[in-house]
Design a protein around this motif. Sequence first.
Motif, PDB file in Angstrom:
ATOM      1  N   THR A 187      63.238  18.587  40.541  1.00  0.00           N
ATOM      2  CA  THR A 187      62.851  17.707  39.430  1.00  0.00           C
ATOM      3  C   THR A 187      63.752  16.477  39.415  1.00  0.00           C
ATOM      4  OG1 THR A 187      62.020  19.558  38.141  1.00  0.00           O
ATOM      5  CG2 THR A 187      62.618  17.580  36.912  1.00  0.00           C
ATOM      6  N   THR A 188      63.132  15.314  39.264  1.00  0.00           N
ATOM      7  CA  THR A 188      63.902  14.067  39.317  1.00  0.00           C
ATOM      8  C   THR A 188      64.284  13.580  37.920  1.00  0.00           C
ATOM      9  OG1 THR A 188      61.920  12.703  39.145  1.00  0.00           O
ATOM     10  CG2 THR A 188      62.620  13.336  41.367  1.00  0.00           C
ATOM     11  N   GLU A 189      65.238  12.675  37.899  1.00  0.00           N
ATOM     12  CA  GLU A 189      65.674  12.060  36.644  1.00  0.00           C
ATOM     13  C   GLU A 189      64.498  11.332  35.976  1.00  0.00           C
ATOM     14  OE1 GLU A 189      69.425  10.024  36.962  1.00  0.00           O
ATOM     15  OE2 GLU A 189      68.973   8.795  35.214  1.00  0.00           O
ATOM     16  N   GLU A 190      63.621  10.742  36.782  1.00  0.00           N
ATOM     17  CA  GLU A 190      62.452  10.026  36.247  1.00  0.00           C
ATOM     18  C   GLU A 190      61.524  10.994  35.501  1.00  0.00           C
ATOM     19  OE1 GLU A 190      63.667   9.553  39.398  1.00  0.00           O
ATOM     20  OE2 GLU A 190      64.484   7.591  38.874  1.00  0.00           O
ATOM     21  N   GLN A 191      61.320  12.181  36.068  1.00  0.00           N
ATOM     22  CA  GLN A 191      60.476  13.188  35.401  1.00  0.00           C
ATOM     23  C   GLN A 191      61.114  13.642  34.091  1.00  0.00           C
ATOM     24  OE1 GLN A 191      60.329  15.582  39.156  1.00  0.00           O
ATOM     25  NE2 GLN A 191      58.442  16.321  38.233  1.00  0.00           N
ATOM     26  N   VAL A 192      62.430  13.805  34.112  1.00  0.00           N
ATOM     27  CA  VAL A 192      63.151  14.226  32.901  1.00  0.00           C
ATOM     28  C   VAL A 192      62.994  13.140  31.839  1.00  0.00           C
ATOM     29  CG1 VAL A 192      65.448  14.712  31.947  1.00  0.00           C
ATOM     30  CG2 VAL A 192      64.827  15.618  34.180  1.00  0.00           C
ATOM     31  N   TYR A 193      63.150  11.903  32.259  1.00  0.00           N
ATOM     32  CA  TYR A 193      63.033  10.780  31.329  1.00  0.00           C
ATOM     33  C   TYR A 193      61.643  10.756  30.680  1.00  0.00           C
ATOM     34  CZ  TYR A 193      63.377   6.189  29.325  1.00  0.00           C
ATOM     35  OH  TYR A 193      63.395   5.163  28.421  1.00  0.00           O
ATOM     36  N   GLU A 194      60.637  10.905  31.520  1.00  0.00           N
ATOM     37  CA  GLU A 194      59.244  10.849  31.063  1.00  0.00           C
ATOM     38  C   GLU A 194      58.973  11.929  30.001  1.00  0.00           C
ATOM     39  OE1 GLU A 194      56.072   9.706  31.473  1.00  0.00           O
ATOM     40  OE2 GLU A 194      55.036  11.571  30.951  1.00  0.00           O
ATOM     41  N   LEU A 195      59.431  13.149  30.241  1.00  0.00           N
ATOM     42  CA  LEU A 195      59.181  14.238  29.285  1.00  0.00           C
ATOM     43  C   LEU A 195      60.038  14.094  28.022  1.00  0.00           C
ATOM     44  CD1 LEU A 195      57.911  16.973  28.483  1.00  0.00           C
ATOM     45  CD2 LEU A 195      59.697  18.097  29.825  1.00  0.00           C
ATOM     46  N   LEU A 213      58.036  22.258  32.991  1.00  0.00           N
ATOM     47  CA  LEU A 213      58.354  21.071  33.780  1.00  0.00           C
ATOM     48  C   LEU A 213      58.422  21.516  35.233  1.00  0.00           C
ATOM     49  CD1 LEU A 213      59.192  18.075  33.967  1.00  0.00           C
ATOM     50  CD2 LEU A 213      61.534  18.775  33.481  1.00  0.00           C
ATOM     51  N   ASP A 214      57.599  20.909  36.086  1.00  0.00           N
ATOM     52  CA  ASP A 214      57.531  21.340  37.491  1.00  0.00           C
ATOM     53  C   ASP A 214      57.287  22.845  37.601  1.00  0.00           C
ATOM     54  OD1 ASP A 214      57.609  19.203  39.174  1.00  0.00           O
ATOM     55  OD2 ASP A 214      59.790  19.146  39.368  1.00  0.00           O
TER      56      ASP A 214
END
Length: 150
Positions: free
Chosen positions: A45-53, A100-101
């Motif tokens: 899981t990327t920082e971008e995915q974390v940010y989005e959620l 998430l993922d």
Amino acid sequence: MASLFKDPSKISVYRDRRFPGTQEEFDETLQNSTTVYVGNMSFYTTEEQVYELFSRAGEIKKIIMGLDKNTKTPCGFCFILYYSREDAEDSVKYISGTILDDRPIRVDFDWGFQEGRQWGRGKSGGQVRDEYRTDYDPGRGGYGKLVQKE
Ligand code: GTA
């Protein structure tokens, strides 16, 4: 509206052994903190995915990805710093347990990020609990580190 998190004994079951204070100080810090910890994340899981959620709960000041101290790659956790306490509470209330993922993530109040806390504390470099895992988890590098060594 009254906070749902008035009772400090119910706010988090996790106690950081490295918190430099008493249990009382720890509880009080958790009551007011705008930082949350996210666990059970995939290593991919990327920082971008974390940010989005997590920006669904409110504006994010900073994200710190948890890293394996040897490989310097994500090892399944992160810290999120919000600007407001209310947003951190919403994050725990509404995002904890969501997927998430393909994994149910766990969002927990945290006493606050300090330099050094981004590193896994396990002997192998990753997270401590990951070393004791006996299941095969493709999102977390296969078997737990101790099983891999057998
Ligand atoms: N706010 O739930 C959390 C949380 N966790 C699990 C880790 N951090 C957390 N923060 C909050 N809430 O900055 C933070 C830590 C650190 C970073 C990495 O993430 O404050 P870590 O996960 O590698 O190490 O930390 P931590 O947290 O010190 O270890 P953990 O997993 O809680 O283990 C505690 C003790 O239990 C250890 O002594 C270990 O030997 C033992 N243990 C853990 N799992 C098992 C198991 N399955 N079997 C036997 N013993 C175990």
